[in-house]
Design a protein around this motif. Structure first.
Motif, PDB file in Angstrom:
ATOM      1  N   MET A 173       0.849  -1.183   0.000  1.00  0.00           N
ATOM      2  CA  MET A 173       0.000   0.000   0.000  1.00  0.00           C
ATOM      3  C   MET A 173       0.892   1.243   0.000  1.00  0.00           C
ATOM      4  SD  MET A 173      -3.038   0.877   2.644  1.00  0.00           S
ATOM      5  CE  MET A 173      -4.438   1.666   1.932  1.00  0.00           C
ATOM      6  N   VAL A 174       0.451   2.277  -0.704  1.00  0.00           N
ATOM      7  CA  VAL A 174       1.205   3.529  -0.780  1.00  0.00           C
ATOM      8  C   VAL A 174       1.153   4.267   0.553  1.00  0.00           C
ATOM      9  CG1 VAL A 174       1.566   4.740  -2.953  1.00  0.00           C
ATOM     10  CG2 VAL A 174      -0.707   4.034  -2.336  1.00  0.00           C
ATOM     11  N   LYS A 175       2.180   5.083   0.789  1.00  0.00           N
ATOM     12  CA  LYS A 175       2.189   5.891   2.004  1.00  0.00           C
ATOM     13  C   LYS A 175       1.035   6.888   1.959  1.00  0.00           C
ATOM     14  CE  LYS A 175       7.010   6.058   3.410  1.00  0.00           C
ATOM     15  NZ  LYS A 175       8.137   6.973   3.661  1.00  0.00           N
ATOM     16  N   PRO A 176       0.477   7.225   3.106  1.00  0.00           N
ATOM     17  CA  PRO A 176      -0.595   8.231   3.146  1.00  0.00           C
ATOM     18  C   PRO A 176      -0.113   9.566   2.582  1.00  0.00           C
ATOM     19  CG  PRO A 176      -0.458   7.088   5.235  1.00  0.00           C
ATOM     20  CD  PRO A 176       0.720   6.655   4.428  1.00  0.00           C
ATOM     21  N   ASN A 177      -1.041  10.284   1.936  1.00  0.00           N
ATOM     22  CA  ASN A 177      -0.715  11.588   1.365  1.00  0.00           C
ATOM     23  C   ASN A 177      -1.932  12.498   1.478  1.00  0.00           C
ATOM     24  OD1 ASN A 177      -2.404  11.171  -1.064  1.00  0.00           O
ATOM     25  ND2 ASN A 177      -0.859   9.630  -1.557  1.00  0.00           N
ATOM     26  N   VAL A 178      -1.840  13.708   0.938  1.00  0.00           N
ATOM     27  CA  VAL A 178      -2.892  14.716   1.100  1.00  0.00           C
ATOM     28  C   VAL A 178      -4.209  14.327   0.445  1.00  0.00           C
ATOM     29  CG1 VAL A 178      -1.361  16.671   1.404  1.00  0.00           C
ATOM     30  CG2 VAL A 178      -2.030  16.011  -0.882  1.00  0.00           C
ATOM     31  N   ASN A 179      -4.204  13.403  -0.486  1.00  0.00           N
ATOM     32  CA  ASN A 179      -5.420  13.018  -1.189  1.00  0.00           C
ATOM     33  C   ASN A 179      -6.176  11.867  -0.521  1.00  0.00           C
ATOM     34  OD1 ASN A 179      -4.981  14.929  -3.257  1.00  0.00           O
ATOM     35  ND2 ASN A 179      -3.498  13.558  -4.181  1.00  0.00           N
ATOM     36  N   MET A 180      -5.635  11.288   0.533  1.00  0.00           N
ATOM     37  CA  MET A 180      -6.270  10.142   1.191  1.00  0.00           C
ATOM     38  C   MET A 180      -7.320  10.575   2.205  1.00  0.00           C
ATOM     39  SD  MET A 180      -3.460   7.270   1.953  1.00  0.00           S
ATOM     40  CE  MET A 180      -3.087   6.082   0.713  1.00  0.00           C
ATOM     41  N   VAL A 191      -9.595   9.697   5.760  1.00  0.00           N
ATOM     42  CA  VAL A 191      -9.244   9.185   7.086  1.00  0.00           C
ATOM     43  C   VAL A 191      -9.329   7.657   7.102  1.00  0.00           C
ATOM     44  CG1 VAL A 191      -9.878   9.186   9.530  1.00  0.00           C
ATOM     45  CG2 VAL A 191      -9.989  11.292   8.234  1.00  0.00           C
ATOM     46  N   ASN A 192     -10.357   7.103   6.458  1.00  0.00           N
ATOM     47  CA  ASN A 192     -10.497   5.649   6.437  1.00  0.00           C
ATOM     48  C   ASN A 192      -9.331   4.976   5.711  1.00  0.00           C
ATOM     49  OD1 ASN A 192     -12.865   5.594   7.890  1.00  0.00           O
ATOM     50  ND2 ASN A 192     -14.159   5.777   6.071  1.00  0.00           N
ATOM     51  N   GLN A 193      -8.855   5.582   4.645  1.00  0.00           N
ATOM     52  CA  GLN A 193      -7.704   5.027   3.938  1.00  0.00           C
ATOM     53  C   GLN A 193      -6.450   5.090   4.811  1.00  0.00           C
ATOM     54  OE1 GLN A 193      -7.975   7.581   0.500  1.00  0.00           O
ATOM     55  NE2 GLN A 193      -8.806   5.936  -0.779  1.00  0.00           N
ATOM     56  N   MET A 194      -6.298   6.180   5.563  1.00  0.00           N
ATOM     57  CA  MET A 194      -5.154   6.292   6.472  1.00  0.00           C
ATOM     58  C   MET A 194      -5.235   5.254   7.579  1.00  0.00           C
ATOM     59  SD  MET A 194      -4.495  10.321   6.996  1.00  0.00           S
ATOM     60  CE  MET A 194      -5.149  11.428   5.779  1.00  0.00           C
ATOM     61  N   GLY A 252      -8.188   6.540  16.618  1.00  0.00           N
ATOM     62  CA  GLY A 252      -9.290   7.405  17.030  1.00  0.00           C
ATOM     63  C   GLY A 252      -9.020   8.889  16.857  1.00  0.00           C
ATOM     64  N   MET A 253      -7.967   9.246  16.138  1.00  0.00           N
ATOM     65  CA  MET A 253      -7.596  10.655  15.997  1.00  0.00           C
ATOM     66  C   MET A 253      -8.379  11.344  14.886  1.00  0.00           C
ATOM     67  SD  MET A 253      -3.493  10.284  16.118  1.00  0.00           S
ATOM     68  CE  MET A 253      -2.877  11.521  17.195  1.00  0.00           C
ATOM     69  N   LYS A 254      -8.402  12.667  14.941  1.00  0.00           N
ATOM     70  CA  LYS A 254      -8.953  13.454  13.852  1.00  0.00           C
ATOM     71  C   LYS A 254      -7.913  13.501  12.737  1.00  0.00           C
ATOM     72  CE  LYS A 254     -11.948  16.277  16.662  1.00  0.00           C
ATOM     73  NZ  LYS A 254     -12.366  17.606  17.049  1.00  0.00           N
ATOM     74  N   LYS A 255      -8.347  13.908  11.549  1.00  0.00           N
ATOM     75  CA  LYS A 255      -7.475  13.853  10.374  1.00  0.00           C
ATOM     76  C   LYS A 255      -6.198  14.687  10.558  1.00  0.00           C
ATOM     77  CE  LYS A 255      -7.453  14.214   5.370  1.00  0.00           C
ATOM     78  NZ  LYS A 255      -8.236  14.385   4.162  1.00  0.00           N
ATOM     79  N   ALA A 256      -6.333  15.901  11.046  1.00  0.00           N
ATOM     80  CA  ALA A 256      -5.164  16.776  11.201  1.00  0.00           C
ATOM     81  C   ALA A 256      -4.152  16.184  12.179  1.00  0.00           C
ATOM     82  CB  ALA A 256      -5.599  18.159  11.662  1.00  0.00           C
ATOM     83  N   ASP A 257      -4.637  15.633  13.296  1.00  0.00           N
ATOM     84  CA  ASP A 257      -3.743  15.028  14.283  1.00  0.00           C
ATOM     85  C   ASP A 257      -3.095  13.764  13.733  1.00  0.00           C
ATOM     86  OD1 ASP A 257      -4.433  17.019  16.088  1.00  0.00           O
ATOM     87  OD2 ASP A 257      -6.122  15.853  16.885  1.00  0.00           O
ATOM     88  N   MET A 258      -3.858  13.006  12.958  1.00  0.00           N
ATOM     89  CA  MET A 258      -3.328  11.784  12.366  1.00  0.00           C
ATOM     90  C   MET A 258      -2.215  12.115  11.369  1.00  0.00           C
ATOM     91  SD  MET A 258      -5.417   8.659  10.575  1.00  0.00           S
ATOM     92  CE  MET A 258      -6.591   8.606  11.904  1.00  0.00           C
ATOM     93  N   ILE A 259      -2.394  13.173  10.593  1.00  0.00           N
ATOM     94  CA  ILE A 259      -1.379  13.593   9.626  1.00  0.00           C
ATOM     95  C   ILE A 259      -0.099  13.997  10.358  1.00  0.00           C
ATOM     96  CG2 ILE A 259      -0.770  15.390   7.956  1.00  0.00           C
ATOM     97  CD1 ILE A 259      -3.718  15.291   7.029  1.00  0.00           C
TER      98      ILE A 259
END
Length: 80
Positions: free
Chosen positions: A1-8, A10-13, A30-37
């Motif tokens: 699987m590709v590394k997470p990026n700006v186009n993914m 939250v579920n994909q991450m 359980g994090m929000k998108k910004a915190d997960m990034i």
């Protein structure tokens, strides 16, 4: 699987985190998108080479906004 990026999403991450079994204190499911990034960047699992892509509808809105602002700018220049 590709590394997470700006186009993914939250579920994909989250599926990436589960698949790679990332065990890092800054990366939790359980994090929000910004915190997960932020956590993925800190853990070294973020792809910075990918640029943000827009849907056709989003791109039309952006183009219209640019066109309108440039038109206003040109009108202001003509007035001076």
């Amino acid at each position: 699987m590709v590394k997470p990026n700006v186009n993914m999403t939250v579920n994909q991450m989250k599926s990436y985190i589960r698949e790679k079994k990332i065990n890092h204190p800054d990366v939790r499911l359980g994090m929000k998108k910004a915190d997960m990034i932020k956590g993925l960047k800190k853990a070294g699992h973020w792809d910075t080479s990918v640029q943000k892509t827009f849907s056709k509808a989003q791109q039309k809105k952006i183009d219209a906004r640019i066109k309108k602002s440039s038109k206003n700018f040109l009108e202001q220049i003509k007035k001076k």
